[in-house]
Design a protein around this motif. Structure first.
Motif, PDB file in Angstrom:
ATOM      1  N   ASP A   8       0.831  -1.207   0.000  1.00  0.00           N
ATOM      2  CA  ASP A   8       0.000   0.000   0.000  1.00  0.00           C
ATOM      3  C   ASP A   8       0.864   1.256   0.000  1.00  0.00           C
ATOM      4  N   GLU A  11       2.309   1.693  -3.478  1.00  0.00           N
ATOM      5  CA  GLU A  11       1.339   2.230  -4.439  1.00  0.00           C
ATOM      6  C   GLU A  11       1.149   3.732  -4.248  1.00  0.00           C
ATOM      7  N   SER A  12       1.128   4.181  -3.010  1.00  0.00           N
ATOM      8  CA  SER A  12       1.018   5.623  -2.750  1.00  0.00           C
ATOM      9  C   SER A  12       2.254   6.356  -3.258  1.00  0.00           C
ATOM     10  N   ALA A  15       2.024   6.553  -7.025  1.00  0.00           N
ATOM     11  CA  ALA A  15       1.062   7.563  -7.476  1.00  0.00           C
ATOM     12  C   ALA A  15       1.684   8.954  -7.409  1.00  0.00           C
ATOM     13  N   ILE A  25      -3.870  10.635 -12.885  1.00  0.00           N
ATOM     14  CA  ILE A  25      -4.366   9.351 -12.389  1.00  0.00           C
ATOM     15  C   ILE A  25      -5.882   9.311 -12.523  1.00  0.00           C
ATOM     16  N   THR A  27      -7.760   6.232 -11.966  1.00  0.00           N
ATOM     17  CA  THR A  27      -8.293   5.379 -10.898  1.00  0.00           C
ATOM     18  C   THR A  27      -7.158   4.559 -10.299  1.00  0.00           C
ATOM     19  N   ARG A  28      -7.391   4.133  -9.072  1.00  0.00           N
ATOM     20  CA  ARG A  28      -6.445   3.241  -8.389  1.00  0.00           C
ATOM     21  C   ARG A  28      -7.201   2.003  -7.931  1.00  0.00           C
ATOM     22  N   ASN A  29      -6.491   0.887  -7.939  1.00  0.00           N
ATOM     23  CA  ASN A  29      -7.045  -0.393  -7.486  1.00  0.00           C
ATOM     24  C   ASN A  29      -8.348  -0.742  -8.191  1.00  0.00           C
ATOM     25  N   TYR A  30      -8.309  -0.701  -9.525  1.00  0.00           N
ATOM     26  CA  TYR A  30      -9.475  -1.049 -10.339  1.00  0.00           C
ATOM     27  C   TYR A  30      -9.631  -2.563 -10.326  1.00  0.00           C
ATOM     28  N   ASP A  38      -3.419  -1.828 -10.520  1.00  0.00           N
ATOM     29  CA  ASP A  38      -3.072  -0.942  -9.422  1.00  0.00           C
ATOM     30  C   ASP A  38      -3.380   0.517  -9.727  1.00  0.00           C
ATOM     31  N   ILE A  39      -2.925   0.989 -10.885  1.00  0.00           N
ATOM     32  CA  ILE A  39      -3.144   2.389 -11.257  1.00  0.00           C
ATOM     33  C   ILE A  39      -3.470   2.456 -12.748  1.00  0.00           C
TER      34      ILE A  39
END
Length: 118
Positions: A8, A11-12, A15, A25, A27-30, A38-39
């Motif tokens: 997590d 991923e931040s 981004a 960006i 969307t995240r975690n589609y 993830d992105i």
């Protein structure tokens, strides 16, 4: 649990890296029943599906090595679903991998553009 927290955080970090590079960006975690991306981001008109892999050591190989053929196929199928659901079938797309290396307080990114193809 430790791996989930590290993932997590990675991923931040990814981004924020993308935003600094001028990506937008979307969307995240589609998630779909097929898989997860993830992105999803826009890179100056190119739709980019990004897999983020974070590691604190290379004991089990590089982060990109964890994105094996089966994982790539799940990402591709999920991307097709995203394109269909958003009526974006004719978009220019690519698949990237962001390797995030976490060594204590030092974090770094290795961005692999066009890491694999559909």
């Amino acid at each position: 649990m430790r791996n989930k927290i590290l993932g997590d955080q990675g991923e931040s970090y990814a981004a924020q890296y993308l935003l600094r590079k001028g990506y937008r960006i979307l969307t995240r975690n589609y998630r779909t029943k097929v898989g997860e991306i993830d992105i999803i981001a826009d890179d100056h008109g190119t739709l980019v599906f990004i897999e983020v892999k974070t590691r604190s050591s290379l004991r089990y190989g590089t982060p990109a090595e964890a994105v094996h053929y089966r994982k790539q196929q799940k990402i591709i199928q999920t991307a097709y679903w995203y394109l269909r659901m958003n009526h974006m079938e004719n978009s220019f797309c690519r698949f990237d991998i962001l390797e995030i290396y976490a060594a204590g307080s030092d974090w770094s990114v290795y961005h692999i553009k066009n890491a694999f193809e559909a």
